[in-house]
Scaffold this motif. Structure first.
Motif, PDB file in Angstrom:
ATOM      1  N   UNK A 159       0.825  -1.205   0.000  1.00 14.13           N
ATOM      2  CA  UNK A 159       0.000   0.000   0.000  1.00 14.13           C
ATOM      3  C   UNK A 159       0.858   1.255   0.000  1.00 14.13           C
ATOM      4  N   UNK A 160       0.502   2.199  -0.853  1.00 16.83           N
ATOM      5  CA  UNK A 160       1.119   3.522  -0.839  1.00 16.83           C
ATOM      6  C   UNK A 160       0.055   4.543  -1.220  1.00 16.83           C
ATOM      7  N   UNK A 161       0.395   5.789  -1.147  1.00 13.71           N
ATOM      8  CA  UNK A 161      -0.583   6.843  -1.416  1.00 13.71           C
ATOM      9  C   UNK A 161      -1.113   6.756  -2.845  1.00 13.71           C
ATOM     10  N   UNK A 162      -0.264   6.379  -3.776  1.00 15.80           N
ATOM     11  CA  UNK A 162      -0.653   6.353  -5.182  1.00 15.80           C
ATOM     12  C   UNK A 162      -1.663   5.244  -5.500  1.00 15.80           C
ATOM     13  N   UNK A 163      -1.596   4.111  -4.793  1.00 17.75           N
ATOM     14  CA  UNK A 163      -2.515   3.020  -5.118  1.00 17.75           C
ATOM     15  C   UNK A 163      -3.617   2.812  -4.082  1.00 17.75           C
ATOM     16  N   UNK A 171     -16.691  -0.864   5.588  1.00 13.13           N
ATOM     17  CA  UNK A 171     -16.341   0.245   4.699  1.00 13.13           C
ATOM     18  C   UNK A 171     -17.324   1.402   4.760  1.00 13.13           C
ATOM     19  N   UNK A 172     -18.415   1.263   5.497  1.00 12.04           N
ATOM     20  CA  UNK A 172     -19.447   2.311   5.499  1.00 12.04           C
ATOM     21  C   UNK A 172     -19.097   3.506   6.372  1.00 12.04           C
ATOM     22  N   UNK A 173     -18.554   3.265   7.544  1.00 11.37           N
ATOM     23  CA  UNK A 173     -18.177   4.342   8.454  1.00 11.37           C
ATOM     24  C   UNK A 173     -16.730   4.705   8.159  1.00 11.37           C
ATOM     25  N   UNK A 174     -16.541   5.851   7.525  1.00 11.65           N
ATOM     26  CA  UNK A 174     -15.180   6.251   7.147  1.00 11.65           C
ATOM     27  C   UNK A 174     -14.994   7.753   7.346  1.00 11.65           C
ATOM     28  N   UNK A 175     -13.739   8.164   7.336  1.00 14.83           N
ATOM     29  CA  UNK A 175     -13.390   9.575   7.467  1.00 14.83           C
ATOM     30  C   UNK A 175     -12.371   9.902   6.377  1.00 14.83           C
ATOM     31  N   UNK A 176     -12.578  11.019   5.722  1.00 19.33           N
ATOM     32  CA  UNK A 176     -11.689  11.405   4.628  1.00 19.33           C
ATOM     33  C   UNK A 176     -10.296  11.707   5.160  1.00 19.33           C
ATOM     34  N   UNK A 177      -9.310  11.103   4.531  1.00 19.60           N
ATOM     35  CA  UNK A 177      -7.920  11.325   4.904  1.00 19.60           C
ATOM     36  C   UNK A 177      -7.228  12.093   3.787  1.00 19.60           C
ATOM     37  N   UNK A 178      -6.709  13.250   4.120  1.00 28.36           N
ATOM     38  CA  UNK A 178      -5.974  14.033   3.137  1.00 28.36           C
ATOM     39  C   UNK A 178      -4.659  13.375   2.756  1.00 28.36           C
ATOM     40  N   UNK A 179      -4.004  12.743   3.719  1.00 22.32           N
ATOM     41  CA  UNK A 179      -2.706  12.129   3.425  1.00 22.32           C
ATOM     42  C   UNK A 179      -2.853  10.874   2.564  1.00 22.32           C
ATOM     43  N   UNK A 180      -3.951  10.130   2.706  1.00 23.80           N
ATOM     44  CA  UNK A 180      -4.171   8.932   1.894  1.00 23.80           C
ATOM     45  C   UNK A 180      -5.091   9.208   0.711  1.00 23.80           C
ATOM     46  N   UNK A 208      -0.944   5.101  10.224  1.00 26.96           N
ATOM     47  CA  UNK A 208      -0.131   6.302  10.051  1.00 26.96           C
ATOM     48  C   UNK A 208      -0.219   6.896   8.656  1.00 26.96           C
ATOM     49  N   UNK A 209       0.589   7.897   8.429  1.00 29.16           N
ATOM     50  CA  UNK A 209       0.632   8.602   7.147  1.00 29.16           C
ATOM     51  C   UNK A 209       1.535   7.860   6.168  1.00 29.16           C
TER      52      UNK A 209
END
Length: 149
Positions: free
Chosen positions: A65-69, A98-107, A136-137
């Motif tokens: 896993x990385x930010x790009x994928x 997967x329904x309860x989520x929070x937007x992550x700017x870093x991911x 983590x980020x």
């Protein structure tokens, strides 16, 4: 009276020690319905590396896993029964849904909730939170996603 207090204290400490779970038992209880642990020999103190190995052998699909994928990996993960994410040998998390989520700017993704463990310097801590707060980020640490049906 002091002797009675001492005996009571020692009995209490012994009782607590008998009922304390090892790190391996704590991790096993979380992953027992996800992974086949029947023949597993988990390290009593540092079981996360063992869970990573078991997940690697039992997963239907694996990704680094990385930010790009992240978007494509997590969108695919929604089609599987279980999603385990590990960070190196010190963190492992099971996605709750997967329904309860929070937007992550870093991911750049709406990160779901999960439950897992972080272990650094010997002590293992249980975490239940949105997974970005557990894994983590994005950085140079290796994050592996294991998808299992």
């Amino acid at each position: 009276m002091k002797l009675l207090k001492f005996v009571f204290l020692m009995s209490f400490v012994s009782f607590i020690n008998l009922h304390a779970q090892t790190n391996a038992e704590r991790v096993s209880s979380l992953f027992s319905n996800v992974l086949d642990l029947s023949n597993a020999k988990l390290n009593a103190d540092r079981p996360i590396a063992n869970i990573n190995q078991l997940a690697a052998h039992q997963a239907d699909t694996m990704f680094i896993l990385n930010k790009e994928n992240a978007t494509s990996v997590f969108d695919l993960a929604k089609n599987y029964n279980y999603c385990i994410i590990s960070v190196e040998r010190h963190t492992v998390v099971l996605v709750d849904g997967w329904n309860d989520c929070i937007q992550s700017g870093s991911w750049n993704y709406c990160m779901p909730k999960g439950k897992g463990f972080i272990q650094r310097s010997g002590e293992m801590t249980e975490k239940e939170d949105y997974i970005n707060n557990i894994i983590g980020m994005p950085n140079s640490q290796r994050r592996t996603v294991f998808l299992i049906n």
